[in-house]
Design a protein around this motif. Structure first.
Motif, mmCIF file in Angstrom:
data_model
loop_
_atom_site.group_PDB
_atom_site.id
_atom_site.type_symbol
_atom_site.label_atom_id
_atom_site.label_comp_id
_atom_site.label_asym_id
_atom_site.label_seq_id
_atom_site.Cartn_x
_atom_site.Cartn_y
_atom_site.Cartn_z
ATOM 1 N N PRO A 72 0.813 -1.207 0.000
ATOM 2 C CA PRO A 72 0.000 0.000 0.000
ATOM 3 C C PRO A 72 0.850 1.261 0.000
ATOM 4 O O PRO A 72 1.905 1.317 0.620
ATOM 5 N N ALA A 73 0.380 2.256 -0.726
ATOM 6 C CA ALA A 73 1.089 3.524 -0.747
ATOM 7 C C ALA A 73 0.945 4.223 0.599
ATOM 8 O O ALA A 73 -0.083 4.150 1.244
ATOM 9 N N ARG A 74 1.997 4.900 1.018
ATOM 10 C CA ARG A 74 1.916 5.649 2.267
ATOM 11 C C ARG A 74 1.082 6.910 2.027
ATOM 12 O O ARG A 74 1.193 7.559 0.991
ATOM 13 N N PRO A 75 0.250 7.274 3.005
ATOM 14 C CA PRO A 75 -0.669 8.386 2.803
ATOM 15 C C PRO A 75 0.009 9.744 2.944
ATOM 16 O O PRO A 75 -0.303 10.558 3.796
ATOM 17 N N THR A 76 0.996 9.997 2.091
ATOM 18 C CA THR A 76 1.655 11.287 2.089
ATOM 19 C C THR A 76 1.000 12.193 1.053
ATOM 20 O O THR A 76 0.231 11.759 0.222
ATOM 21 N N THR A 77 1.337 13.474 1.110
ATOM 22 C CA THR A 77 0.754 14.442 0.181
ATOM 23 C C THR A 77 1.103 14.063 -1.250
ATOM 24 O O THR A 77 2.236 13.771 -1.591
ATOM 25 N N ALA A 78 0.113 14.068 -2.118
ATOM 26 C CA ALA A 78 0.321 13.731 -3.521
ATOM 27 C C ALA A 78 -0.264 14.834 -4.381
ATOM 28 O O ALA A 78 -1.121 15.600 -3.948
ATOM 29 N N ARG A 79 0.232 14.913 -5.607
ATOM 30 C CA ARG A 79 -0.377 15.854 -6.529
ATOM 31 C C ARG A 79 -1.783 15.400 -6.842
ATOM 32 O O ARG A 79 -2.045 14.219 -7.036
ATOM 33 N N GLY A 80 -2.687 16.331 -6.907
ATOM 34 C CA GLY A 80 -4.078 15.998 -7.173
ATOM 35 C C GLY A 80 -4.895 17.266 -7.243
ATOM 36 O O GLY A 80 -4.358 18.383 -7.177
ATOM 37 N N PRO A 81 -6.190 17.126 -7.374
ATOM 38 C CA PRO A 81 -7.046 18.302 -7.521
ATOM 39 C C PRO A 81 -7.111 19.137 -6.249
ATOM 40 O O PRO A 81 -7.091 18.613 -5.141
ATOM 41 N N ARG A 82 -7.166 20.448 -6.424
ATOM 42 C CA ARG A 82 -7.377 21.328 -5.293
ATOM 43 C C ARG A 82 -8.811 21.186 -4.799
ATOM 44 O O ARG A 82 -9.703 20.766 -5.532
ATOM 45 N N LEU A 83 -9.018 21.563 -3.546
ATOM 46 C CA LEU A 83 -10.371 21.548 -3.018
ATOM 47 C C LEU A 83 -11.257 22.487 -3.822
ATOM 48 O O LEU A 83 -10.804 23.536 -4.272
ATOM 49 N N PRO A 84 -12.527 22.128 -4.000
ATOM 50 C CA PRO A 84 -13.449 23.013 -4.712
ATOM 51 C C PRO A 84 -13.569 24.366 -4.013
ATOM 52 O O PRO A 84 -13.367 24.484 -2.796
ATOM 53 N N ALA A 85 -13.920 25.372 -4.787
ATOM 54 C CA ALA A 85 -14.023 26.728 -4.248
ATOM 55 C C ALA A 85 -15.068 26.831 -3.150
ATOM 56 O O ALA A 85 -14.989 27.706 -2.284
ATOM 57 N N SER A 86 -16.069 25.919 -3.170
ATOM 58 C CA SER A 86 -17.126 25.977 -2.153
ATOM 59 C C SER A 86 -16.616 25.635 -0.763
ATOM 60 O O SER A 86 -17.197 26.047 0.246
ATOM 61 N N LEU A 87 -15.500 24.899 -0.686
ATOM 62 C CA LEU A 87 -14.992 24.441 0.611
ATOM 63 C C LEU A 87 -13.925 25.402 1.125
ATOM 64 O O LEU A 87 -12.747 25.069 1.250
ATOM 65 N N THR A 88 -14.355 26.594 1.434
ATOM 66 C CA THR A 88 -13.447 27.602 1.965
ATOM 67 C C THR A 88 -13.125 27.292 3.426
ATOM 68 O O THR A 88 -13.872 26.578 4.109
ATOM 69 N N PRO A 89 -12.030 27.832 3.936
ATOM 70 C CA PRO A 89 -11.742 27.650 5.369
ATOM 71 C C PRO A 89 -12.882 28.108 6.263
ATOM 72 O O PRO A 89 -13.162 27.478 7.294
ATOM 73 N N ALA A 90 -13.566 29.175 5.860
ATOM 74 C CA ALA A 90 -14.685 29.669 6.675
ATOM 75 C C ALA A 90 -15.821 28.652 6.721
ATOM 76 O O ALA A 90 -16.435 28.437 7.777
ATOM 77 N N VAL A 91 -16.126 28.021 5.590
ATOM 78 C CA VAL A 91 -17.181 27.011 5.547
ATOM 79 C C VAL A 91 -16.809 25.811 6.412
ATOM 80 O O VAL A 91 -17.628 25.297 7.192
ATOM 81 N N LEU A 92 -15.566 25.358 6.293
ATOM 82 C CA LEU A 92 -15.132 24.198 7.075
ATOM 83 C C LEU A 92 -15.166 24.509 8.567
ATOM 84 O O LEU A 92 -15.576 23.664 9.376
ATOM 85 N N ARG A 93 -14.774 25.722 8.949
ATOM 86 C CA ARG A 93 -14.828 26.103 10.370
ATOM 87 C C ARG A 93 -16.270 26.197 10.855
ATOM 88 O O ARG A 93 -16.577 25.792 11.990
ATOM 89 N N ARG A 94 -17.151 26.721 10.003
ATOM 90 C CA ARG A 94 -18.557 26.851 10.403
ATOM 91 C C ARG A 94 -19.173 25.490 10.677
ATOM 92 O O ARG A 94 -19.852 25.294 11.684
ATOM 93 N N LEU A 95 -18.924 24.529 9.790
ATOM 94 C CA LEU A 95 -19.470 23.193 9.976
ATOM 95 C C LEU A 95 -18.879 22.529 11.220
ATOM 96 O O LEU A 95 -19.599 21.927 12.025
ATOM 97 N N ALA A 96 -17.569 22.657 11.388
ATOM 98 C CA ALA A 96 -16.932 22.056 12.565
ATOM 99 C C ALA A 96 -17.466 22.667 13.853
ATOM 100 O O ALA A 96 -17.547 21.994 14.889
ATOM 101 N N GLY A 97 -17.875 23.927 13.787
ATOM 102 C CA GLY A 97 -18.406 24.598 14.965
ATOM 103 C C GLY A 97 -19.743 24.064 15.425
ATOM 104 O O GLY A 97 -20.203 24.415 16.520
#
Length: 531
Positions: A5-30
């Motif tokens: 199995p590949a080790r779960p290190t950072t890999a090249r791939g797609p960026r997070l969608p624009a809808s998932l801003t840090p503010a949105v993620l913090r709001r949901l976690a709150g």
């Protein structure tokens, strides 16, 4: 050959969608029920391995506080007319469809599945919310029952909500499993305290947030985050009913604890689901159906097929068609509808898949397509894999892999196919393929599984939400969907009003004479066909 199995290190791939801003993620976690100074847990995006969510971890005391708030809110919610509950569920239905891109982005970011697989969860939740909005009143309405003595006993069955239901939901279907069971519990008048898997908690929190936007009173649905070993006991100690989806081992422990507390539990657990291709099946359609049965959500689906039984007379033709279709599948990480197969979700799941495949190959199994992890695509990708020559000494022969791997076997006749399909402790889902629908249904009725699909993988039974869905044997207890899916969250109560005379003899009639009269009455009722 299988690779490590590949080790779960950072890999090249797609960026997070624009809808998932840090503010949105913090709001949901709150929205997690946890103290302000709670310790935190960080999840990673399966596509890339980069950090995704920073979530507060609930303590047992936080769980108890959530239940205390839920009990207060539940009393008001239970008194809310069913017509109002119906409106809230229908508004939620509309919000899920209108804002589905938010849900799709979250599910892909947290789970790693393809967008097309994520969209099916949106469809599922729309169907379930509409179903219980439109049918809850029928299931929950007081019902007249036959009285003990015709015309003299007025008997009514009424339904009360259990109170506060604990829902423990897994990471593999983060919207479906977070919301579908909760919707039925809420429709029945319960409050819910839910523990989603931290890996996909943002999707569950988004669903809860939408329900509040639809009009659910504050406190009726709450979310706690933490390991079962930490807060599972607090959930069990405070719940009036337990709804769990996950492993068979954990389900057994929950059933035992629920039994000690004398509360109910509904458990959807593991599976080793079979698909049977009869000798009269349309080979191309069956091959297409096998792809749909084995590889959605990278095989991380409780009802997906891991054992495939094909009639000897069509085995070679089927394998050729199935292999060709599997090789054409597009594996990739993208926040669009381009990929057919996405990523596994956790390093632990990749480890299980690669170890199962490596063990089978080392013991003589043949790999047709697949068999390898794909670190070039992302840290947790694995190719869709078809194996033949699988024997009982191989781990994946009987143990659930929960990944994009299927073993293909052959059978002589229908009796042999049914015997092999039923040679498992599990009994969740199955699939039968035949040009003759009547024959297919007859074979399906012989398979030991809670749902069996004819000429379909799993969506026909899963989407038929008017019918119960659940497992037999080690695949669990209880059912979701249909009448059972909502009535399990209620306590039935019988109210019997006796008019005039009951079973005791009047003072003016001797007991022996009264017994003779009742005996004659019972014989007359039987003769009249009274039920």
């Amino acid at each position: 050959m299988a690779t490590a199995p590949a080790r779960p290190t950072t890999a090249r791939g797609p960026r997070l969608p624009a809808s998932l801003t840090p503010a949105v993620l913090r709001r949901l976690a709150g929205r997690v029920s946890a103290s302000p100074d709670a310790t935190r847990v960080t999840t990673s995006a399966p596509y890339t391995g980069v950090p995704l969510a920073d979530l507060p971890v609930s303590t047992p005391a936080d769980v108890e506080d959530a239940f205390a708030r839920a009990r207060i809110a539940q009393r008001t919610w239970a008194a809310t007319p069913l017509a109002e509950r119906r409106k809230i569920l229908l508004r939620y239905h509309d919000l899920v469809l209108a804002r589905q891109d938010e849900a799709l982005d979250l599910m892909q970011a947290e789970n790693g599945k393809t967008r097309r697989d994520a969209f099916l969860e949106v469809v599922d939740i729309a169907i379930v919310s509409r179903y219980y909005a439109r049918n809850a009143a029928r299931y929950l309405a007081p019902k007249r029952r036959r009285g003990a003595i015709p015309l003299l006993t007025h008997t009514t069955e009424i339904r009360h909500p259990k109170g506060v239901v604990a829902v423990v939901s897994p990471w593999n279907y983060p919207l479906s499993m977070a919301a579908s069971d909760t919707l039925a519990a809420l429709a029945a008048g319960n409050a819910v305290v839910q523990k989603p898997d931290p890996q996909t908690a943002l999707t569950a929190l988004w669903s809860m947030e939408l329900m509040y936007e639809a009009g659910l009173p504050e406190g009726v649905w709450q979310m706690v985050i933490g390991r079962g070993s930490s807060i599972g006991g607090a959930l069990m100690d405070n719940a009036d009913y337990m709804m769990f989806t996950g492993s068979t081992a954990t389900g057994r422990a929950i059933a035992s604890d629920a039994g000690k507390r004398l509360i109910g539990a509904s458990l959807e657990l593991g599976g080793k689901n079979p698909m049977i291709v009869l000798d009269d099946a349309d080979i191309e359609k069956a091959a297409e159906g096998a792809v749909a049965a084995c590889f959605p959500s990278a095989g991380q689906l409780c009802v997906s097929v891991e054992r495939l039984y094909v009639a000897e007379s069509v085995r070679d033709a089927f394998l050729a068609a199935f292999t060709a279709r599997t090789k054409r599948l597009r594996i990739g990480a993208a926040y669009d509808y381009g990929a057919d197969v996405g990523s596994l979700t956790t390093p632990a799941q990749l480890k299980t898949v690669t170890e199962h495949v490596a063990d089978a190959v080392a013991k003589g199994a043949t790999v047709l397509p697949g068999g390898r992890a794909r670190p070039d695509l992302g840290p947790l990708f694995h190719e869709p894999t078809i194996l033949t020559d699988v024997t009982p000494d191989m781990t994946l022969h009987s143990q659930e892999t929960f990944g994009p791997v299927v073993s293909v076997y052959s059978f002589r006749d229908v009796d042999d196919a049914v015997e092999q399909a039923n040679a498992t402790a599990y009994g969740l889902n199955a699939s039968v393929w035949s040009r003759d629908g009547r024959r297919g249904r007859a074979v399906a009725a012989r398979v030991h599984a809670g749902t069996v699909n004819v000429n379909e993988a799993f969506a026909a039974a899963w989407g038929s939400v008017d019918a119960p869905m659940g497992g037999m044997g080690d695949s669990g207890l209880g059912r979701r969907h249909g009448a059972e899916g909502i009535l399990k969250y209620t306590e039935p109560q019988t109210i019997a009003h006796q008019r005039l005379q009951g079973f005791s003899p009047p003072s003016r009639i001797a007991p022996r004479t009264w017994a003779a009269l009742l005996t004659g009455g019972l014989r007359a009722l039987k003769a009249l066909g009274v039920r």
